[in-house]
Design an enzyme around this catalytic site. Sequence first.
Site, PDB file in Angstrom:
ATOM      1  N   ASP A  72     -32.239 -35.491 -35.370  1.00 30.52           N
ATOM      2  CA  ASP A  72     -32.487 -36.848 -34.857  1.00 30.52           C
ATOM      3  C   ASP A  72     -33.347 -37.707 -35.775  1.00 30.52           C
ATOM      4  OD1 ASP A  72     -34.840 -35.486 -34.379  1.00 30.52           O
ATOM      5  OD2 ASP A  72     -35.249 -36.528 -32.504  1.00 30.52           O
ATOM      6  N   GLU A  73     -33.553 -37.265 -37.014  1.00 35.02           N
ATOM      7  CA  GLU A  73     -34.315 -38.079 -37.964  1.00 35.02           C
ATOM      8  C   GLU A  73     -33.592 -38.128 -39.301  1.00 35.02           C
ATOM      9  OE1 GLU A  73     -38.659 -37.316 -38.210  1.00 35.02           O
ATOM     10  OE2 GLU A  73     -38.312 -36.035 -36.483  1.00 35.02           O
ATOM     11  N   ASP A 110     -35.642 -42.524 -36.416  1.00 33.19           N
ATOM     12  CA  ASP A 110     -35.838 -41.392 -35.506  1.00 33.19           C
ATOM     13  C   ASP A 110     -35.266 -41.773 -34.145  1.00 33.19           C
ATOM     14  OD1 ASP A 110     -36.830 -39.324 -33.927  1.00 33.19           O
ATOM     15  OD2 ASP A 110     -38.829 -40.225 -33.786  1.00 33.19           O
TER      16      ASP A 110
HETATM   17 MG   LIG Z   1     -36.655 -38.132 -32.073  1.00 34.64          MG
END
Ligand SMILES: [Mg+2]
Length: 413
Positions: free
Chosen positions: A109-110, A13
């Site tokens: 973002d993961e 993440d």
């Molecule tokens: Mg993040």
Amino acid sequence: MQERRQKVIMLADAESFYASVESVDNPSLRGKPVAVCGDPALRHGIVLAASKEAKAFGVKTGQPAWECRRLCPEVIFVRPHMSRYLEVSLEMTRIFEQFTDRVVPYSIDEQFLDLSGCEGLWGEPAEAARRILRQVREETGIRCRIGLGESPLQAKMACDRFAKKRADAFFELNSDNYAAHVWPLPIGDLFGVGSRMKAHFKRMAVRRIGDLARLPREIPRRRWGVNGLLLWLNARGIDYSTLQPGEAAERKGVGHCATLPRDYASPQEIETVLLELTEEVCFRVRALGKRGTTVHVYCRGADFDRPTGFSRQKKLPEPGSAAPEIYPTARQLFHRHWDGRPVRALGITLSGFTDRRCEQLSFFNRREALDSLSAAADEIRGRFGPTALFRAASLTPGGQLFNRAKLIGGHER
Ligand SMILES: [Mg+2]
């Protein structure tokens, strides 16, 4: 038969992702409270991301800009550059794919990585995780935190509930330690529990995750059906889902972005870089066996105090994967939206893929000729390097091909 080893699933993440990308692109923002925000001039501008310095003041994602300003008067508002975030996200995917072919993006973002059976290559999972963290940091400037588990659920819980609080940004959950770490947490911390479920649980005196885990499974199942059962399984750290790595290949787009060595103001110089980027993107789209239907042009102005630039897309007249099919639309898009001010960064993304192997034939286009020309060029570049064959424009003052080839080195192709 020997018992199979548990799966090794990792969730990476990116920390304060949008704000981090902005700080990478503009070093003067580093170490300062930054909020990426729709339009801070408008009262309804909303914070999309905040740097850790801004978070220290209580700034949170989803806050209105005015509240953010009240909490942190020295906050620096930055407008979002979505195509740039997508580009960095894809760059991270490419790094992850050097470690395993089973990478599944979960959000911008993961990303999940299935590292099962990779111990021989990258060492114990914890060691592999640190190596991946380091490489992403070095190549993109982005810090990630990592959750490790035997299933996507355990990896997600490890990342969200523990890795975020650790100095080394890393945490591992497994069937042996899950109860010890997770059961004392409040029920709202369980993956899948929203505010409505939280209220239901509160009425049943289920305050902690362990309270749910200790209930007989029939109770949540009878009350909430499959969803109740799923939450009960989550509370016990059990997750039967598997990652579908095919999804990684089903990329939404391929993009390339270049930060220029100096600000470009001449249309010829800018067009040269646009053409180079188009070539590069097309090369990668062809390598995937795809054609794109939409071209996206990203441009960032050189003036940080008065952010200019745009991010626009347009459908192509026909799906394409060769620069001559893509570039005219990209160039047209650029000139339609460019305000004539100096440019700091440019990007091209091709998306809306169709499969080259199954498509409508047309009598009237140059596709066949272009395809064989492109295939020949790809082969030459594949054998002798990205600068073995290039457009004459790359030799003109604005050309970036040779700089970029040096930068990319042997690692990209
Ligand atoms: Mg993040």
